[in-house]
Design a protein around this motif. Structure first.
Motif, PDB file in Angstrom:
ATOM      1  N   GLN A  13       0.840  -1.189   0.000  1.00  0.00           N
ATOM      2  CA  GLN A  13       0.000   0.000   0.000  1.00  0.00           C
ATOM      3  C   GLN A  13       0.882   1.247   0.000  1.00  0.00           C
ATOM      4  N   SER A  15       1.784   4.362   1.271  1.00  0.00           N
ATOM      5  CA  SER A  15       1.709   5.413   2.275  1.00  0.00           C
ATOM      6  C   SER A  15       2.516   6.595   1.755  1.00  0.00           C
ATOM      7  N   SER A  16       1.991   7.798   1.950  1.00  0.00           N
ATOM      8  CA  SER A  16       2.664   8.987   1.413  1.00  0.00           C
ATOM      9  C   SER A  16       3.110   9.904   2.539  1.00  0.00           C
ATOM     10  N   VAL A  28       1.539  12.378   7.239  1.00  0.00           N
ATOM     11  CA  VAL A  28       1.647  11.007   6.760  1.00  0.00           C
ATOM     12  C   VAL A  28       0.252  10.542   6.358  1.00  0.00           C
ATOM     13  N   ASP A  30      -2.197   7.514   5.217  1.00  0.00           N
ATOM     14  CA  ASP A  30      -2.467   6.072   5.181  1.00  0.00           C
ATOM     15  C   ASP A  30      -1.294   5.201   5.663  1.00  0.00           C
ATOM     16  N   PRO A  31      -0.893   5.360   6.921  1.00  0.00           N
ATOM     17  CA  PRO A  31       0.155   4.484   7.472  1.00  0.00           C
ATOM     18  C   PRO A  31      -0.426   3.127   7.879  1.00  0.00           C
ATOM     19  N   GLY A  32      -0.483   2.209   6.928  1.00  0.00           N
ATOM     20  CA  GLY A  32      -1.122   0.920   7.181  1.00  0.00           C
ATOM     21  C   GLY A  32      -0.292  -0.056   7.985  1.00  0.00           C
ATOM     22  N   ILE A  38       8.292   4.166   7.589  1.00  0.00           N
ATOM     23  CA  ILE A  38       7.794   5.542   7.569  1.00  0.00           C
ATOM     24  C   ILE A  38       8.650   6.413   8.476  1.00  0.00           C
ATOM     25  N   LEU A  54      -6.068   9.990   6.875  1.00  0.00           N
ATOM     26  CA  LEU A  54      -6.569   8.691   6.421  1.00  0.00           C
ATOM     27  C   LEU A  54      -7.603   8.856   5.322  1.00  0.00           C
ATOM     28  N   HIS A  61      -4.468   0.480   5.034  1.00  0.00           N
ATOM     29  CA  HIS A  61      -4.338   1.930   4.983  1.00  0.00           C
ATOM     30  C   HIS A  61      -4.279   2.577   6.362  1.00  0.00           C
ATOM     31  N   CYS A  62      -4.801   1.912   7.385  1.00  0.00           N
ATOM     32  CA  CYS A  62      -4.937   2.623   8.655  1.00  0.00           C
ATOM     33  C   CYS A  62      -4.490   1.853   9.891  1.00  0.00           C
ATOM     34  N   ALA A  65      -2.086   3.735  12.105  1.00  0.00           N
ATOM     35  CA  ALA A  65      -2.354   5.161  12.322  1.00  0.00           C
ATOM     36  C   ALA A  65      -2.290   5.551  13.793  1.00  0.00           C
TER      37      ALA A  65
END
Length: 214
Positions: A13, A15-16, A28, A30-32, A38, A54, A61-62, A65
């Motif tokens: 996934q 994460s940006s 940050v 979607d820190p899945g 990260i 999110l 994706h979450c 988080a």
């Protein structure tokens, strides 16, 4: 605004890590999972995380988080309140997909269509784009012509709608009614796979290209 894409979880996934270059403040998206990746990216860039954003409540994706937000002492913003359905099921999702145990949580701020989120001197517009999930949101920087679309749209494809409370017609309406009007020149980062532009997908995506059947 600088964007670093960090693939996480067995689902790869995207994460940006979004960085306001004027201030060194970051968000940050979607820190899945794989939080060490990260955190390493944050440390390498020497930036200060201001919040976690999110797009929706699927575990890839979450799931990380709450832990990441606690690590940096920052709030979680998003998704839309209709996503409570999925966030409440994080323990079951973790079992189903073989992820580490994840606890249900509520974000510090639910987001709605027309909201904005800020970090540093950057502002992102929020679009509620249901279909893949009921409370999915998309983050858009009009200034930088960039969108973070989660699992709404992919290069050459669209999000699945066979999960509970998914809706194909709603997804198509979200893409054509909310995203396309933003402009063909918008580059988007999807939840999985390579980036593309809205214009490219309008020309070539078999699911939502201009003239394609809904």
């Amino acid at each position: 605004m600088k964007v670093s894409i960090i693939p996480v979880t067995p689902f790869q996934q995207n994460s940006s890590l979004l960085v306001c270059e004027a201030t060194g403040r970051a968000a940050v998206v979607d820190p899945g999972g794989d939080l060490e990746r990260i955190q390493a990216a944050v440390a390498k860039l020497g930036v200060s995380v201001e919040k976690v954003l999110l797009t929706h409540g699927h575990i890839d994706h979450c799931a990380g988080a709450k832990t990441l937000a606690a690590h940096y002492g920052v709030p979680i913003e998003g998704p839309h309140q209709d996503e409570r359905f999925w966030l409440d099921q994080l323990p079951q999702q973790s079992q189903r997909f073989g992820f580490p145990a994840a606890e249900a949580f509520e974000p510090d701020r639910w987001l709605a269509d027309g909201d904005t989120v800020q970090f540093g001197e950057e502002t992102l517009d929020v679009y509620h784009c249901p279909g893949h999930t009921p409370g999915h949101v998309v983050f858009v920087s009009g200034t930088h012509r960039l969108a973070l679309v989660g699992d709404v749209l992919f290069a050459g494809s669209i999000g699945r709608t066979d999960f509970p409370r998914g809706n194909h017609a709603d997804l198509i309406a979200s893409i054509r009614g909310k995203l396309w009007p933003l402009g063909d020149d918008i580059t988007f980062v999807p939840g999985h796979g390579p980036a593309s532009t809205f214009g490219e997908e309008r020309r070539t995506n078999p699911y939502v290209a201009d003239g394609a059947a809904a």
